[in-house]
Motif scaffolding. Structure first.
Motif, PDB file in Angstrom:
ATOM      1  N   LEU A  79      -9.302 -54.291  37.090  1.00 10.66           N
ATOM      2  CA  LEU A  79      -9.223 -53.460  35.886  1.00 10.66           C
ATOM      3  C   LEU A  79     -10.547 -53.392  35.139  1.00 10.66           C
ATOM      4  N   LYS A  80     -11.373 -54.430  35.237  1.00  9.67           N
ATOM      5  CA  LYS A  80     -12.691 -54.391  34.600  1.00  9.67           C
ATOM      6  C   LYS A  80     -13.556 -53.317  35.276  1.00  9.67           C
ATOM      7  N   ASP A  81     -13.591 -53.328  36.605  1.00  4.21           N
ATOM      8  CA  ASP A  81     -14.330 -52.289  37.336  1.00  4.21           C
ATOM      9  C   ASP A  81     -13.748 -50.905  37.070  1.00  4.21           C
ATOM     10  N   ALA A 135     -10.591 -36.306  38.637  1.00  7.30           N
ATOM     11  CA  ALA A 135      -9.537 -37.150  39.186  1.00  7.30           C
ATOM     12  C   ALA A 135      -8.750 -37.814  38.058  1.00  7.30           C
ATOM     13  N   ALA A 136      -7.467 -37.966  38.297  1.00  3.72           N
ATOM     14  CA  ALA A 136      -6.605 -38.784  37.448  1.00  3.72           C
ATOM     15  C   ALA A 136      -6.348 -40.065  38.221  1.00  3.72           C
ATOM     16  N   LEU A 137      -6.565 -41.206  37.559  1.00  8.79           N
ATOM     17  CA  LEU A 137      -6.491 -42.507  38.221  1.00  8.79           C
ATOM     18  C   LEU A 137      -5.577 -43.445  37.450  1.00  8.79           C
ATOM     19  N   TRP A 138      -4.879 -44.304  38.176  1.00  6.40           N
ATOM     20  CA  TRP A 138      -4.028 -45.324  37.578  1.00  6.40           C
ATOM     21  C   TRP A 138      -4.278 -46.624  38.321  1.00  6.40           C
ATOM     22  N   GLY A 175      -1.255 -51.976  33.137  1.00  6.15           N
ATOM     23  CA  GLY A 175      -2.400 -51.391  33.806  1.00  6.15           C
ATOM     24  C   GLY A 175      -3.120 -50.410  32.914  1.00  6.15           C
ATOM     25  N   ASP A 176      -3.874 -49.523  33.557  1.00  5.90           N
ATOM     26  CA  ASP A 176      -4.668 -48.567  32.806  1.00  5.90           C
ATOM     27  C   ASP A 176      -4.689 -47.246  33.548  1.00  5.90           C
ATOM     28  N   LYS A 177      -5.076 -46.209  32.847  1.00  5.10           N
ATOM     29  CA  LYS A 177      -5.222 -44.892  33.465  1.00  5.10           C
ATOM     30  C   LYS A 177      -6.535 -44.294  32.996  1.00  5.10           C
ATOM     31  N   ALA A 178      -7.048 -43.372  33.779  1.00  2.00           N
ATOM     32  CA  ALA A 178      -8.311 -42.725  33.435  1.00  2.00           C
ATOM     33  C   ALA A 178      -8.321 -41.308  34.005  1.00  2.00           C
TER      34      ALA A 178
END
Length: 170
Positions: free
Chosen positions: A4-6, A133-136, A162-165
């Motif tokens: 998650l840091k990366d 891109a949509a990322l999870w 988690g996270d999304k971007a």
């Protein structure tokens, strides 16, 4: 497991690293009436370090996808999923005629699909140029998942698993 840091610091690089190790992605067609199909992404460490945003695929010019790419110029979608990392990527597919790309990614698995070798007339190399891109990503830690979902049910909040971007590819 997704880091998650990366993910937060350089999501594009992490996406390319996941795709480099992927056996398969689902690649869409420029023809919206056709289903996505499994394809093996071809990229290497140089492409990741240079954040090229390009991925290559070996295809067949007689397939539905090959014909569509040769006849249409539209955005396509590519999806990739694993246990704790998912991506939906928009980009363009182009025929690639550079023989150096074939040499760069040629291996025994690719060769098995093209009996005519590197000059097989049915081979079509595709270049996918990512746009966005949509990322999870999640930690994949089952204890954290259990804790977060239990806490959310007890406090009427949402679990933090988690996270999304959303990224624009440079």
């Amino acid at each position: 497991m997704a880091d998650l840091k990366d993910f937060k610091e350089n999501p594009q690089k992490q996406l390319l690293e996941h795709l480099k190790d992927a056996r398969c992605v689902m690649l869409g067609s420029p023809n919206p009436g056709e289903h996505m199909q499994p394809m093996a992404p071809q990229l290497d460490d140089d492409m990741i370090e240079n954040d090229s945003g390009a991925i290559y695929f070996f295809s067949d010019r007689t397939s539905d996808l090959g014909k569509a790419v040769l006849n249409m110029d539209k955005d396509v979608m590519m999806t990739y999923m694993e246990k704790d990392y998912q991506a939906c990527v928009r980009g363009r597919l182009f025929p690639n005629t550079n023989p150096a790309v074939i040499d760069r990614f040629w291996n025994s698995i690719v060769a098995s699909w093209y009996p005519g070798g590197k000059t097989d007339p049915k081979m079509l190399v595709l270049r996918f140029e990512m746009k966005d891109a949509a990322l999870w990503a999640s930690t994949g830690n089952p204890i954290k998942f259990f804790y977060e979902t239990t806490k959310a049910n007890m406090t009427d909040t949402l679990p933090d698993v988690g996270d999304k971007a959303h990224i624009k590819v440079s």
